[in-house]
Design an enzyme around this catalytic site. Sequence first.
Site, PDB file in Angstrom:
ATOM      1  CB  CYS A 111      -0.992  -0.103   1.037  1.00  0.00           C
ATOM      2  SG  CYS A 111      -0.233   0.156   2.871  1.00  0.00           S
ATOM      3  CG  HIS A 148      -5.233  11.267  11.478  1.00  0.00           C
ATOM      4  ND1 HIS A 148      -6.250  10.503  11.139  1.00  0.00           N
ATOM      5  CD2 HIS A 148      -4.373  11.245  10.267  1.00  0.00           C
ATOM      6  CE1 HIS A 148      -6.316   9.873   9.918  1.00  0.00           C
ATOM      7  NE2 HIS A 148      -5.186  10.320   9.417  1.00  0.00           N
ATOM      8  CG  HIS A 151      -7.737   5.420   7.938  1.00  0.00           C
ATOM      9  ND1 HIS A 151      -7.143   6.572   7.188  1.00  0.00           N
ATOM     10  CD2 HIS A 151      -9.013   6.133   8.343  1.00  0.00           C
ATOM     11  CE1 HIS A 151      -7.847   7.469   7.406  1.00  0.00           C
ATOM     12  NE2 HIS A 151      -9.080   7.487   7.614  1.00  0.00           N
ATOM     13  CG  ASP A 155      -6.644  -5.059   3.853  1.00  0.00           C
ATOM     14  OD1 ASP A 155      -5.999  -4.672   4.894  1.00  0.00           O
ATOM     15  OD2 ASP A 155      -6.741  -4.530   2.916  1.00  0.00           O
ATOM     16  NE  ARG A 163      -3.989  -2.905   4.502  1.00  0.00           N
ATOM     17  CZ  ARG A 163      -4.437  -1.807   3.935  1.00  0.00           C
ATOM     18  NH1 ARG A 163      -3.552  -0.857   3.639  1.00  0.00           N
ATOM     19  NH2 ARG A 163      -5.584  -1.726   3.435  1.00  0.00           N
ATOM     20  CB  CYS A 165      -2.889   1.759   6.759  1.00  0.00           C
ATOM     21  SG  CYS A 165      -2.473   2.349   5.283  1.00  0.00           S
TER      22      CYS A 165
END
Length: 178
Positions: A111, A148, A151, A155, A163, A165
Site C-alpha cells: 500500500c 491522527h 486507518h 485485510d 492492517r 496503515c
Amino acid sequence: MLKIFILGFIAISVLVLWNYAGRSPKNILLTKNNMPDSTKNKESGMNDKIFKTEDEWKKELSPEQYKILREKGTERAFTGKYWNNFELGTYVCAGCGTELFNSDTKFESSCGWPSYFEPIDSSRIIYREDKSFGMTRTEVICAKCGGHLGHVFEDGPPPTGLRYCINSGSMKFIPKEK
Ligand code: FE
C-alpha cells in the site's frame, strides 16, 4: 456413501464462504466492536492526556507532522520515511512520544504506508469512524495527544487479520540498541 460425500462438500463450501464473508471490506465497521478495546485507557494509566493549543502544536511539529497529526492529512503513498524501513526498533508518536508500534509487527504491504498487524498496547489507540472522502473507514488516533495516525483495515495478515496503515509523518522511529 455418495450422500456423505455431498454433505461433506456442502459443509466445506459453507465454511469457505463464511471465512470469505468475514474478510470482506463491508464487514470492517460491522466488526468494529471486535477491535481491540480502547475503553481500558483509564486502567492502564493512559488518562494523562496531552492538550495543547493549535499554535503550540504548530511550533513543535514540522509542517508535515502538523498536517497529518492535527489536520488528518495523509502523506502520498511510497513517499514517507518508514514504509520501506524494516530495521528493528520502536515507532513512537511524533506528537507525544508514546510508543505505538514495534518493528516485529510490521509487515511488507503493497500500500505504500508503514503497516502493522497490531499496536504495542491497544489502550494507546483510539478508534473512530471516519466517513470522509465518500468512504467508511476506521481512523486510528493516538490516545494520549489525540493526533491522527492513519486507518485500520481488516485485510492484514495473521495473527490479527488487521492492517494498521499509518503515516510515516505521524511517527518517529527509535532503532533498537545493538
Ligand atoms: Fe501522541
